[in-house]
Motif scaffolding. Structure first.
Motif, mmCIF file in Angstrom:
data_model
loop_
_atom_site.group_PDB
_atom_site.id
_atom_site.type_symbol
_atom_site.label_atom_id
_atom_site.label_comp_id
_atom_site.label_asym_id
_atom_site.label_seq_id
_atom_site.Cartn_x
_atom_site.Cartn_y
_atom_site.Cartn_z
ATOM 1 N N ARG A 181 23.434 19.238 24.515
ATOM 2 C CA ARG A 181 23.732 20.627 24.886
ATOM 3 C C ARG A 181 23.668 21.513 23.646
ATOM 4 N N SER A 182 22.877 22.558 23.724
ATOM 5 C CA SER A 182 22.756 23.461 22.587
ATOM 6 C C SER A 182 23.019 24.901 23.039
ATOM 7 N N GLY A 219 19.862 15.777 16.285
ATOM 8 C CA GLY A 219 20.705 15.238 17.339
ATOM 9 C C GLY A 219 20.981 13.754 17.166
ATOM 10 N N MET A 220 21.753 13.205 18.116
ATOM 11 C CA MET A 220 22.078 11.779 18.117
ATOM 12 C C MET A 220 22.086 11.304 19.563
ATOM 13 N N LYS A 221 20.929 11.485 20.241
ATOM 14 C CA LYS A 221 20.853 11.175 21.664
ATOM 15 C C LYS A 221 19.802 10.119 21.977
ATOM 16 N N ALA A 267 27.418 18.368 20.101
ATOM 17 C CA ALA A 267 28.411 19.166 20.831
ATOM 18 C C ALA A 267 28.233 19.045 22.342
ATOM 19 N N GLY A 268 28.342 17.832 22.846
ATOM 20 C CA GLY A 268 28.290 17.611 24.283
ATOM 21 C C GLY A 268 26.879 17.427 24.811
ATOM 22 N N VAL A 269 26.799 17.191 26.116
ATOM 23 C CA VAL A 269 25.511 16.974 26.765
ATOM 24 C C VAL A 269 25.376 17.899 27.970
ATOM 25 N N LEU A 316 15.933 18.838 17.480
ATOM 26 C CA LEU A 316 16.248 18.410 18.843
ATOM 27 C C LEU A 316 15.012 18.462 19.733
ATOM 28 N N ARG A 317 14.223 19.528 19.591
ATOM 29 C CA ARG A 317 13.045 19.704 20.433
ATOM 30 C C ARG A 317 12.000 18.621 20.156
#
Length: 450
Positions: free
Chosen positions: A108-109, A121-123, A257-259, A420-421
């Motif tokens: 989530r951005s 990120g870390m996804k 900061a969340g998803v 992230l992209r």
């Protein structure tokens, strides 16, 4: 659609319960592995190898599912077809009779100046590998630099997000730099700064005040500065500006900061709740024939809580059980039987903070320190789907404990920013008009779905 905890659990159950003559099963996934997401911080910190948390989808002897190597970028529910962008960049259209939507979530951005260009990120597995390379690179560059300002900026690391992912990421990577700096005689260890930032007033509030305070004490005891009630105002190549006015010279912003539900859900035109697909208690999507939703992307009612409007949190624990329950409901539908609502009482939470530290709440029992870390690792180890993965993870843990880390960079994506992209492909989805162009031959029942 999706090879996360939910999608894989559903496919495996369908393979066991349906014969070849009853159904053809197709799985849409860019990768032929299931990622064990909770262990990503340990991949980033070098405790685990990337392969150990990537569970092959092709190892099972019962494997008979057709795997399409690509991600869904659009769904035409009227034509009962899905548009898939394959890993080669081609677009193919897959018809369906029943569609299971388990595309998971993305980081989530927000519309923060510089965030899209400079945040990491870390996804995904690739992000974890990239983060490790990036952090070690900052140590290498700081060690070689004679510019004190540059050294300070490269040795300042900012993690945004005080949930499980952010807390574990900050804790594990701080241990990485703490151990690695011993190999850099030109770097004063006191120059390395770690900041954990979150807009919430408490760290991991789901754990309760006692365990949240225990986690805070562990982090601050290691020298990590935790700033709560604060977020990022802007970020550029050389600094991070916080909403309280502080400017942190830094070349590293890790955003956890969340998803948010996969952007694919927003292209369906179906009802959503805070971005997640609204589904009934049996996980069918109201008003869409043969469409089901589960996992991070769906707002599955949490009947076990007994609270009106409660939905299941986006955790692996729920996703795995939802996958099995949804598969059973699909089988019941195919055989003319009654579906059942999904009900599961949360078994607790575990947080591995690296080293000998952790905070856990299994079955409501509050633990911290080494006992909590032992429980966390035991839970993750037991939850791994294959014996091969369990062996790899246990071997990695033992080897790391005995021999440590060599802090080697692979050079992965060395010439790219790694934003992230770049890793999560959030801009790959089609508009409804583009989807209809791809599914034109399937509309009006021209092709029989398999």
């Amino acid at each position: 659609m999706g090879a996360g905890f939910a999608g894989v659990a559903c496919v495996r159950r369908l393979e066991r319960r349906l014969t070849d003559r009853e159904a053809l099963i197709t799985l849409l996934s860019p990768f032929s592995y299931q990622l064990y997401l909770p262990l990503l911080p340990q991949v980033a910190s070098g405790v685990l190898t990337p392969q150990s948390v990537a569970l092959s989808l092709r190892r099972s002897q019962r494997h008979r599912t057709r795997i399409v190597p690509g991600g869904a970028v659009g769904v035409d529910t009227a034509a009962k077809a899905v548009v898939v962008r394959t890993i080669s960049g081609e677009y193919v259209t897959e018809p369906y009779d029943h569609l299971v939507l388990a595309p998971g979530s993305v980081t989530r951005s927000f519309d923060i100046p510089g965030l899209a260009e400079h945040a990491r990120g870390m996804k995904t597995l690739a992000e974890a590998v990239y983060i490790r390379d990036h952090v070690i690179a900052q140590l290498d560059l700081a060690d070689a630099s004679n510019d004190e300002a540059e050294r300070a900026a490269r040795l300042c690391f900012v993690v945004v997000g005080g949930g499980y992912a952010g807390t574990e990421t900050a804790a594990c990577l701080q241990l990485l730099t703490h151990n690695a700096v011993k190999r850099y005689p030109r770097i004063d260890p006191r120059l390395i700064k770690w900041h954990l930032v979150d807009i919430a007033p408490k760290l991991m509030p789901e754990l309760g005040d006692k365990l949240g305070s225990a986690a805070m004490n562990i982090l601050t005891g290691r020298g990590i500065e935790v700033s709560l009630g604060v977020s990022v105002a802007s970020v550029d190549e050389e600094s991070v500006t916080l909403t309280d006015g502080r400017v942190l010279p830094s070349r590293t912003l890790i955003w956890t900061a969340g998803v948010a539900a996969s952007p694919l859900i927003g292209t369906l035109g179906a009802e959503t709740l805070r971005g997640r697909l609204v589904v009934s208690p049996d996980m069918a999507v109201p008003g869409l024939d043969g469409v089901w939703g589960l996992g991070d992307a769906a707002a599955v009612p949490d009947l076990a809580k007994g609270e009106e409007g409660a939905i299941c949190p986006p955790t692996a624990q729920h996703a795995m059980r939802q996958g099995k329950a949804l598969a059973d409901n699909m089988v019941a539908t195919l055989r003319g039987e009654k579906t059942q609502p999904y009900v599961h009482k949360d078994l607790g939470l575990v947080v591995d903070l690296g080293g000998m530290d952790g905070v856990s709440k299994p079955l409501g029992v509050e633990l911290h320190g080494m006992p909590a870390q032992a429980v966390a690792r035991a839970y993750h180890w037991s939850a791994l789907r294959t014996n091969v993965a369990k062996t790899r993870v246990m071997t990695n843990w033992l080897l790391n404990a005995a021999a440590g880390d060599d802090f080697v960079r692979t050079g992965f994506l060395a010439a790219k920013a790694g934003t992230l992209r770049d890793f999560e492909y959030t801009d790959a989805y089609l508009t409804p008009e583009q989807v209809r162009l791809h599914t034109a031959s399937f509309r009006g029942g021209a092709v029989e779905a398999g």
